[in-house]
Scaffold this active site. Structure first.
Site, PDB file in Angstrom:
ATOM      1  N   THR A 126       1.781   6.949   0.333  1.00  0.00           N
ATOM      2  CA  THR A 126       0.873   5.881  -0.097  1.00  0.00           C
ATOM      3  C   THR A 126       0.999   5.574  -1.580  1.00  0.00           C
ATOM      4  O   THR A 126       1.444   6.427  -2.351  1.00  0.00           O
ATOM      5  CB  THR A 126      -0.585   6.311   0.174  1.00  0.00           C
ATOM      6  OG1 THR A 126      -1.460   5.203  -0.028  1.00  0.00           O
ATOM      7  CG2 THR A 126      -1.029   7.439  -0.736  1.00  0.00           C
ATOM      8  N   SER A 173       0.811  -1.212   0.000  1.00  0.00           N
ATOM      9  CA  SER A 173       0.000   0.000   0.000  1.00  0.00           C
ATOM     10  C   SER A 173       0.846   1.264   0.000  1.00  0.00           C
ATOM     11  O   SER A 173       0.300   2.369   0.026  1.00  0.00           O
ATOM     12  CB  SER A 173      -0.902   0.005   1.241  1.00  0.00           C
ATOM     13  OG  SER A 173      -0.138   0.180   2.425  1.00  0.00           O
ATOM     14  N   THR A 185      -1.825   2.858   3.566  1.00  0.00           N
ATOM     15  CA  THR A 185      -1.047   4.092   3.568  1.00  0.00           C
ATOM     16  C   THR A 185      -0.255   4.060   4.853  1.00  0.00           C
ATOM     17  O   THR A 185      -0.612   3.340   5.771  1.00  0.00           O
ATOM     18  CB  THR A 185      -2.027   5.303   3.624  1.00  0.00           C
ATOM     19  OG1 THR A 185      -2.759   5.374   2.424  1.00  0.00           O
ATOM     20  CG2 THR A 185      -1.319   6.631   3.855  1.00  0.00           C
ATOM     21  N   ARG A 219      -5.732   9.531 -10.545  1.00  0.00           N
ATOM     22  CA  ARG A 219      -6.518   9.742  -9.320  1.00  0.00           C
ATOM     23  C   ARG A 219      -5.574  10.104  -8.163  1.00  0.00           C
ATOM     24  O   ARG A 219      -4.564   9.459  -7.949  1.00  0.00           O
ATOM     25  CB  ARG A 219      -7.310   8.475  -8.993  1.00  0.00           C
ATOM     26  CG  ARG A 219      -8.131   8.556  -7.684  1.00  0.00           C
ATOM     27  CD  ARG A 219      -7.361   8.009  -6.500  1.00  0.00           C
ATOM     28  NE  ARG A 219      -8.192   7.905  -5.294  1.00  0.00           N
ATOM     29  CZ  ARG A 219      -7.700   7.640  -4.087  1.00  0.00           C
ATOM     30  NH1 ARG A 219      -6.414   7.427  -3.923  1.00  0.00           N
ATOM     31  NH2 ARG A 219      -8.488   7.575  -3.056  1.00  0.00           N
ATOM     32  N   VAL A 220      -5.922  11.148  -7.454  1.00  0.00           N
ATOM     33  CA  VAL A 220      -5.125  11.552  -6.295  1.00  0.00           C
ATOM     34  C   VAL A 220      -6.018  11.466  -5.066  1.00  0.00           C
ATOM     35  O   VAL A 220      -7.159  11.934  -5.087  1.00  0.00           O
ATOM     36  CB  VAL A 220      -4.599  13.000  -6.484  1.00  0.00           C
ATOM     37  CG1 VAL A 220      -3.944  13.516  -5.215  1.00  0.00           C
ATOM     38  CG2 VAL A 220      -3.612  13.040  -7.651  1.00  0.00           C
ATOM     39  N   GLY A 221      -5.506  10.861  -4.011  1.00  0.00           N
ATOM     40  CA  GLY A 221      -6.297  10.740  -2.789  1.00  0.00           C
ATOM     41  C   GLY A 221      -6.014  11.873  -1.817  1.00  0.00           C
ATOM     42  O   GLY A 221      -5.570  12.958  -2.201  1.00  0.00           O
ATOM     43  N   ASP A 222      -6.234  11.606  -0.548  1.00  0.00           N
ATOM     44  CA  ASP A 222      -6.051  12.627   0.480  1.00  0.00           C
ATOM     45  C   ASP A 222      -4.592  12.765   0.927  1.00  0.00           C
ATOM     46  O   ASP A 222      -4.193  13.816   1.425  1.00  0.00           O
ATOM     47  CB  ASP A 222      -6.916  12.297   1.704  1.00  0.00           C
ATOM     48  CG  ASP A 222      -6.611  10.901   2.269  1.00  0.00           C
ATOM     49  OD1 ASP A 222      -6.221  10.010   1.496  1.00  0.00           O
ATOM     50  OD2 ASP A 222      -6.772  10.717   3.483  1.00  0.00           O
ATOM     51  N   GLY A 263      -9.706   8.038   0.742  1.00  0.00           N
ATOM     52  CA  GLY A 263      -9.231   9.416   0.626  1.00  0.00           C
ATOM     53  C   GLY A 263     -10.302  10.382   0.170  1.00  0.00           C
ATOM     54  O   GLY A 263     -10.303  11.553   0.571  1.00  0.00           O
ATOM     55  N   THR A 314      -5.733   7.533   7.144  1.00  0.00           N
ATOM     56  CA  THR A 314      -5.643   6.471   6.146  1.00  0.00           C
ATOM     57  C   THR A 314      -7.071   6.007   5.872  1.00  0.00           C
ATOM     58  O   THR A 314      -7.966   6.227   6.680  1.00  0.00           O
ATOM     59  CB  THR A 314      -4.803   5.273   6.642  1.00  0.00           C
ATOM     60  OG1 THR A 314      -5.385   4.758   7.840  1.00  0.00           O
ATOM     61  CG2 THR A 314      -3.368   5.665   6.932  1.00  0.00           C
ATOM     62  N   GLY A 315      -7.243   5.349   4.742  1.00  0.00           N
ATOM     63  CA  GLY A 315      -8.591   4.896   4.373  1.00  0.00           C
ATOM     64  C   GLY A 315      -9.098   5.671   3.175  1.00  0.00           C
ATOM     65  O   GLY A 315      -8.301   6.307   2.473  1.00  0.00           O
TER      66      GLY A 315
END
Ligand code: ASP
Length: 351
Positions: free
Chosen positions: A216, A78, A198, A226-229, A252, A249-250
């Protein structure tokens, strides 16, 4: 590839710490009780961070050195090397760092071929007038600073990706055209074999200064780009040297829509404990989740999000939407796992 072989490929390994450690001579915070916490995959990371903190190091040096261990680990799928790829089979990494005493931050998103995005994020912070670089630009910048490109897809992660590809049906992230208020859209999509994961690591050093990092490979099999948090300051990481730090984490997307880490630090500013502040973020995510595809039949999120926080006094806490999440803590001795407070019990109709 064995981890040993992999480590040998990094020609910048000795140069970067030299630059990093000399970079700051800083305003001092009030001396606190040193602490480092991290997501559940951060036992080694918190131990490393504390080792550096106890030698009088800056918390930022500690937390970055800590997460580098996980970024380098092919068995953590991850983060960093060996992370699960996007839907095209390409590993894209996100990371942010934040340094409390200077209130500076740096981040990279959708970075390919560089195993330590947290180190590149630090370079963005220290060697540019910007906070966030993405994709091609982030890669060029990393190479300019001597980072070496390498294939981050391990055989194990490639096989997992092929398995996912072969089972593709209604299990991707695309939605058909629909009205913006159609909350039923995608309700029939089944939960695919998606993996979140993450590492977030936070530290308070002997000088009373706070820093944090999140790194992450993001949501597995994501839409490319795609970009997460994790690389977004305020969502996946936030530090205020006078108050504390938070990370997540989780899923985003939930944190991007709720600026969760900022919310947690602001809640601590108003006097909440780290754990209660994390619970505020859980509540915010739960109440803001409205689309049917993201809700159980009891109206709860189908996903989990976990939050981690420390304050200026060295108090720490963690909460997750669902119980059962572990997080790593080091308060100067051995790193240990503790259990985050759950906002809901296990996602079912049990209670
Ligand atoms: N928060 C990360 C993201 O959405 C993934 C994770 O923490 O599992 O990219």
């Amino acid at each position: 590839m064995k981890r040993r072989t992999f480590l040998q490929t990094s020609t910048m390994a000795s140069l970067i710490p030299l630059i990093s450690q000399k970079s700051f001579s800083l305003p001092i915070g009030s001396p606190g009780k040193p602490i480092s916490i991290a997501s559940g995959n951060g036992l080694q990371a918190t131990a490393k961070a504390m080792e550096i903190i106890l030698k009088g190091g800056d918390a930022l040096d500690g937390v970055i050195a800590g997460v580098n261990i996980v970024e380098d680990d092919p068995n953590d799928n991850s983060v960093g090397y060996g992370g699960l790829p996007n839907e095209d089979g390409v590993v894209e990494l996100d990371s942010s760092v934040m340094h409390g005493p200077t209130h500076r931050g740096g981040a990279v998103a959708s970075l390919q071929n560089i195993k330590n995005p947290s180190k590149v994020a630090r370079f963005v912070m220290e060697r540019t007038d910007h906070v966030l670089l993405v994709g091609e630009g982030a890669l060029k910048f990393a190479k300019m600073h001597g980072f070496k490109e390498e294939n981050l897809l391990t055989e194990e992660s490639r096989k997992e990706w092929v398995k996912w590809k072969e089972l593709l049906s209604k299990k991707d992230d695309y939605l058909p055209p629909h009205a913006i208020d159609d909350l039923d859209i995608g309700a029939n999509l089944t939960e695919a074999m998606k993996t979140y994961g993450t590492i977030n690591c936070l530290g308070l050093d002997l000088a009373g200064n706070i820093s944090g990092v999140t790194t992450t490979s993001g949501l597995s099999y994501k839409i490319p780009g795609r970009v997460g948090d994790s690389p977004i300051i305020g969502a996946g990481l936030y530090v205020d040297n006078e108050i504390g730090a938070a990370g997540s984490t989780g899923r985003g997307e939930a944190n991007l829509l709720d600026c969760s880490s900022f919310l947690i630090v602001e809640s601590m500013r108003r006097g909440m404990s780290p754990t209660n502040a994390c619970l505020v973020a859980c509540e915010r995510v739960a109440t803001h989740t409205k689309e049917k595809r993201l809700l159980t039949k009891e109206g709860r999120p189908t996903f989990n999000v976990s939050f981690y926080a420390i304050n200026k006094k060295g108090e720490y806490g963690s909460a997750a939407i669902y119980e059962g999440v572990k997080f790593a803590v080091n308060d100067g001795k051995e790193s240990r796992l503790e259990t985050a407070v759950g906002y809901f019990k296990i996602r079912s109709n049990e209670d």
